[in-house]
Design a protein around this motif. Structure first.
Motif, PDB file in Angstrom:
ATOM      1  N   ALA A  24      51.770  35.310  32.594  1.00 21.83           N
ATOM      2  CA  ALA A  24      50.627  35.403  33.205  1.00 21.83           C
ATOM      3  C   ALA A  24      49.090  36.766  33.175  1.00 21.83           C
ATOM      4  O   ALA A  24      48.555  36.482  33.546  1.00 21.83           O
ATOM      5  CB  ALA A  24      51.117  35.878  34.886  1.00 21.83           C
ATOM      6  N   ASN A  87      35.803  37.656  29.666  1.00 15.44           N
ATOM      7  CA  ASN A  87      36.814  37.649  30.166  1.00 15.44           C
ATOM      8  C   ASN A  87      36.499  36.752  32.075  1.00 15.44           C
ATOM      9  O   ASN A  87      35.520  36.343  31.865  1.00 15.44           O
ATOM     10  CB  ASN A  87      37.791  37.890  30.234  1.00 15.44           C
ATOM     11  CG  ASN A  87      37.344  39.528  31.228  1.00 15.44           C
ATOM     12  OD1 ASN A  87      36.337  39.611  31.733  1.00 15.44           O
ATOM     13  ND2 ASN A  87      37.371  40.955  30.844  1.00 15.44           N
ATOM     14  N   ALA A  88      37.960  36.428  32.703  1.00 11.76           N
ATOM     15  CA  ALA A  88      37.710  36.119  33.975  1.00 11.76           C
ATOM     16  C   ALA A  88      36.653  36.860  34.334  1.00 11.76           C
ATOM     17  O   ALA A  88      35.575  36.387  35.661  1.00 11.76           O
ATOM     18  CB  ALA A  88      38.564  35.537  34.581  1.00 11.76           C
ATOM     19  N   THR A  89      37.126  38.123  34.445  1.00  8.79           N
ATOM     20  CA  THR A  89      36.578  39.083  35.104  1.00  8.79           C
ATOM     21  C   THR A  89      35.064  39.523  35.008  1.00  8.79           C
ATOM     22  O   THR A  89      34.478  39.384  35.687  1.00  8.79           O
ATOM     23  CB  THR A  89      37.539  40.545  35.066  1.00  8.79           C
ATOM     24  OG1 THR A  89      38.400  40.782  34.906  1.00  8.79           O
ATOM     25  CG2 THR A  89      36.187  41.863  35.702  1.00  8.79           C
ATOM     26  N   HIS A 114      42.746  38.774  42.362  1.00  4.39           N
ATOM     27  CA  HIS A 114      43.590  39.758  41.888  1.00  4.39           C
ATOM     28  C   HIS A 114      42.651  40.438  42.420  1.00  4.39           C
ATOM     29  O   HIS A 114      41.265  40.268  42.863  1.00  4.39           O
ATOM     30  CB  HIS A 114      43.586  38.770  40.215  1.00  4.39           C
ATOM     31  CG  HIS A 114      43.703  40.040  39.002  1.00  4.39           C
ATOM     32  ND1 HIS A 114      42.598  40.401  38.860  1.00  4.39           N
ATOM     33  CD2 HIS A 114      44.753  39.604  38.859  1.00  4.39           C
ATOM     34  CE1 HIS A 114      43.438  41.037  38.156  1.00  4.39           C
ATOM     35  NE2 HIS A 114      44.164  40.586  37.193  1.00  4.39           N
ATOM     36  N   SER A 116      40.135  41.590  40.778  1.00  2.00           N
ATOM     37  CA  SER A 116      39.199  41.376  39.595  1.00  2.00           C
ATOM     38  C   SER A 116      38.104  40.065  40.745  1.00  2.00           C
ATOM     39  O   SER A 116      36.961  40.184  40.820  1.00  2.00           O
ATOM     40  CB  SER A 116      39.028  40.404  38.268  1.00  2.00           C
ATOM     41  OG  SER A 116      40.034  41.395  37.359  1.00  2.00           O
ATOM     42  N   THR A 162      40.957  32.112  44.452  1.00  5.71           N
ATOM     43  CA  THR A 162      41.761  31.730  43.798  1.00  5.71           C
ATOM     44  C   THR A 162      42.449  30.628  44.241  1.00  5.71           C
ATOM     45  O   THR A 162      42.558  30.421  45.207  1.00  5.71           O
ATOM     46  CB  THR A 162      43.062  32.915  43.218  1.00  5.71           C
ATOM     47  OG1 THR A 162      43.287  32.761  42.436  1.00  5.71           O
ATOM     48  CG2 THR A 162      43.812  32.576  44.668  1.00  5.71           C
ATOM     49  N   ASN A 166      48.438  34.929  41.281  1.00  9.37           N
ATOM     50  CA  ASN A 166      48.773  35.485  39.970  1.00  9.37           C
ATOM     51  C   ASN A 166      49.718  36.587  40.346  1.00  9.37           C
ATOM     52  O   ASN A 166      51.088  36.978  39.603  1.00  9.37           O
ATOM     53  CB  ASN A 166      47.743  36.268  39.809  1.00  9.37           C
ATOM     54  CG  ASN A 166      47.756  37.835  40.327  1.00  9.37           C
ATOM     55  OD1 ASN A 166      47.286  37.552  40.796  1.00  9.37           O
ATOM     56  ND2 ASN A 166      47.912  38.969  39.403  1.00  9.37           N
ATOM     57  N   ASP A 191      38.209  31.201  41.456  1.00 11.64           N
ATOM     58  CA  ASP A 191      38.666  31.608  40.299  1.00 11.64           C
ATOM     59  C   ASP A 191      39.903  30.923  39.441  1.00 11.64           C
ATOM     60  O   ASP A 191      41.203  30.659  40.561  1.00 11.64           O
ATOM     61  CB  ASP A 191      39.336  33.531  40.659  1.00 11.64           C
ATOM     62  CG  ASP A 191      40.355  34.110  39.083  1.00 11.64           C
ATOM     63  OD1 ASP A 191      39.969  33.461  38.315  1.00 11.64           O
ATOM     64  OD2 ASP A 191      41.036  35.180  40.173  1.00 11.64           O
ATOM     65  N   ALA A 193      41.587  31.530  36.416  1.00 15.21           N
ATOM     66  CA  ALA A 193      42.297  32.435  35.586  1.00 15.21           C
ATOM     67  C   ALA A 193      43.772  31.784  34.729  1.00 15.21           C
ATOM     68  O   ALA A 193      44.351  31.404  34.128  1.00 15.21           O
ATOM     69  CB  ALA A 193      42.415  33.964  35.872  1.00 15.21           C
ATOM     70  N   GLN A 194      44.545  31.825  36.509  1.00 13.55           N
ATOM     71  CA  GLN A 194      46.178  31.842  36.297  1.00 13.55           C
ATOM     72  C   GLN A 194      46.612  29.972  36.623  1.00 13.55           C
ATOM     73  O   GLN A 194      47.535  29.648  35.662  1.00 13.55           O
ATOM     74  CB  GLN A 194      46.558  31.255  37.422  1.00 13.55           C
ATOM     75  CG  GLN A 194      46.655  33.176  37.105  1.00 13.55           C
ATOM     76  CD  GLN A 194      47.828  33.574  36.094  1.00 13.55           C
ATOM     77  OE1 GLN A 194      48.613  33.501  35.574  1.00 13.55           O
ATOM     78  NE2 GLN A 194      47.070  34.995  35.975  1.00 13.55           N
ATOM     79  N   SER A 214      40.027  32.656  31.607  1.00 14.75           N
ATOM     80  CA  SER A 214      40.028  33.359  30.515  1.00 14.75           C
ATOM     81  C   SER A 214      40.440  33.097  29.783  1.00 14.75           C
ATOM     82  O   SER A 214      41.460  32.064  29.370  1.00 14.75           O
ATOM     83  CB  SER A 214      40.980  34.714  30.605  1.00 14.75           C
ATOM     84  OG  SER A 214      40.312  36.155  31.586  1.00 14.75           O
ATOM     85  N   HIS A 216      42.366  33.865  26.953  1.00 18.27           N
ATOM     86  CA  HIS A 216      43.223  34.956  26.299  1.00 18.27           C
ATOM     87  C   HIS A 216      45.412  34.045  27.122  1.00 18.27           C
ATOM     88  O   HIS A 216      46.233  34.493  26.841  1.00 18.27           O
ATOM     89  CB  HIS A 216      43.733  36.163  26.608  1.00 18.27           C
ATOM     90  CG  HIS A 216      43.716  37.010  27.668  1.00 18.27           C
ATOM     91  ND1 HIS A 216      45.026  37.227  28.460  1.00 18.27           N
ATOM     92  CD2 HIS A 216      42.354  36.984  28.683  1.00 18.27           C
ATOM     93  CE1 HIS A 216      44.425  37.710  29.116  1.00 18.27           C
ATOM     94  NE2 HIS A 216      43.019  37.957  30.062  1.00 18.27           N
ATOM     95  N   LYS A 217      44.689  33.544  28.490  1.00 19.29           N
ATOM     96  CA  LYS A 217      45.927  33.450  29.230  1.00 19.29           C
ATOM     97  C   LYS A 217      46.816  32.099  28.705  1.00 19.29           C
ATOM     98  O   LYS A 217      47.076  31.371  29.471  1.00 19.29           O
ATOM     99  CB  LYS A 217      45.614  33.276  30.401  1.00 19.29           C
ATOM    100  CG  LYS A 217      45.502  34.553  31.168  1.00 19.29           C
ATOM    101  CD  LYS A 217      45.700  35.048  32.907  1.00 19.29           C
ATOM    102  CE  LYS A 217      44.703  36.028  33.218  1.00 19.29           C
ATOM    103  NZ  LYS A 217      45.576  37.370  33.144  1.00 19.29           N
TER     104      LYS A 217
END
Ligand SMILES: Cc1ncc(COP(=O)(O)O)c(C=O)c1O
Length: 398
Positions: A24, A87-89, A114, A116, A162, A166, A191, A193-194, A214, A216-217
């Motif tokens: 995560a 990134n997501a942020t 999160h 962010s 979200t 996360n 969001d 991201a997850q 993002s 990278h996840k």
């Protein structure tokens, strides 16, 4: 899904004797993604959208192909709705700072977020003196949908929420929340991201106005995020940066923005990273997002079934319905950072401990003063790794 074969795709799993259960936070990267980025650096390293020479055309084509992959992956209507970020942020900050705020405006967000997706809204509230309604989930991280109905009104400009926590990995009913928000004329930022790494998303179906995630996840490189902005809203958002590549026309004293994703991508974008992310998405699609989600669900079930038998363990987030890939808990009397460190020392287990960039949730709802321990899985994790993790936990808490 053949986990044994999948593991061979990830060079770090061959080089290092790690049990990586912090997905995560960030995922590992498969060879194919690394190779694709090396291909860019070795074979068509040049800037995009600028040069008319062949090398630059080649890089531009690869970049555009990656954008099209991402567009299809999230079912956006056009690739000009796909904006590259760090990134997501960064995506959330672009929207928060790019909207035009009036004092009577109101924002809705939640304690499940999160940092962010929490701090940018606090800052907007403080800067423009707008309203900010924070919705609280119950102790299991579930929302009462009526709370959104109660807090929303005609002044609500945006609901930012979200899709998947996360901390506890529970899915939020965003379709219902989008419907409520749109009934009041409010925009919605999701969001992802997850959620996107495990489930993908269909922005067309969900009808959200903005989405962030993002690379990278989800097996992509670091330094690349995606911000989706619905085409018809792009004119309303002031870009964070302004400069080369984002402008249609520049005169001595004025300029005109391009009316597509380039408006939000001033300067040279993360070219290699976007091309890498396109490859990562194709890789995940070749395995099947549904297969990956089911695999994560089954590993988390195994962890839950064992830990929930132990008296001194408190698992956060209630039962496992609608939860994917993430489980957070505490062992009575054990400091989470101490446990994470001891698991690393004893068995090279990489897991996250502390507040997980979600202090409002962990302090206010779970009342865990030292944070929690979080295990999060992905496609390359296997049952043996979970067994080693559980053996270690049983030695401490069993
Ligand atoms: C739900 C959620 N939102 C946003 C973020 C921020 O992502 P990034 O650090 O890639 O900007 C994270 C990272 O863990 C996250 O889990």
């Amino acid at each position: 899904m053949n986990i044994k074969e999948i593991r061979k795709d990830f060079p770090i799993l061959r080089k290092k004797k790690i049990i990586y259960l912090d997905n995560a936070a960030t995922s590992l990267t498969p060879n194919l993604v690394i190779d694709k980025m090396i291909e860019y650096y070795k074979e068509y390293r040049s800037n995009i959208g600028r040069g008319i020479y062949e090398l630059s055309q080649l890089a531009t084509t690869e970049y555009e192909k990656a954008k099209a992959t991402i567009q299809n992956f999230i079912r956006a209507k056009s690739s000009s709705e796909i904006i590259t970020t760090k990134n997501a942020t960064e995506g959330i900050n672009i929207i928060a700072n790019g909207l035009k705020w009036k004092k009577e405006d109101n924002i809705i967000s939640t304690v499940l977020e999160h940092h962010s997706n929490y701090l940018p809204w606090i800052r907007i509230r403080n800067k423009y003196k707008v309203g900010l309604e924070i919705i609280y989930p119950d102790y299991n991280g579930k929302f009462n949908i009526n709370d959104f109905e109660d807090k929303i009104n005609e002044n609500t400009k945006i609901v930012s929420i979200t899709h998947l926590s996360n901390v506890i990995g529970n899915l939020v009913p965003i379709d219902k929340i989008v419907k409520i928000a749109h009934d009041y004329g409010a925009m919605v930022l999701i969001d992802g991201a997850q959620s996107v790494p495990h489930l993908g998303i269909n922005v067309n179906k969900i009808d959200c106005d903005f989405l962030v995630f993002s690379g990278h996840k989800m097996c992509g490189p670091t330094g690349i995020g995606i911000l989706y902005i619905k085409k018809e809203l792009q004119e309303k958002i002031e870009p964070l940066n302004i400069g080369g590549g984002s402008i249609k026309r520049v005169e001595k004293d004025n300029f005109e923005f391009l009316l597509n994703s380039n408006k939000f991508e001033a300067g040279t974008p993360p070219i290699a990273q976007l091309i890498g992310l396109g490859e990562a998405i194709k890789y995940l699609q070749s395995i099947g997002l549904e297969n990956i989600a089911n695999h994560d669900i089954s590993l988390i079930h195994k962890v839950y079934d064992c830990l929930s038998q132990i008296k001194d363990i408190e698992i956060y987030g209630g039962n496992l319905k609608n939860r994917i890939g993430i489980i957070s808990f505490n062992i009575k009397g054990v400091i989470p950072h101490d446990l994470a460190l001891s698991l690393d020392i004893s068995s090279n287990i990489c897991i996250r401990s502390g507040f997980l960039c979600a202090e409002p949730l962990i302090k206010n709802i779970f009342k865990a003063p030292n944070g929690v321990i979080r295990l999060s899985t992905y496609l390359y994790n296997n049952e043996r790794e979970i067994d080693v993790f559980l053996e270690n936990i049983l030695k401490i808490a069993g």
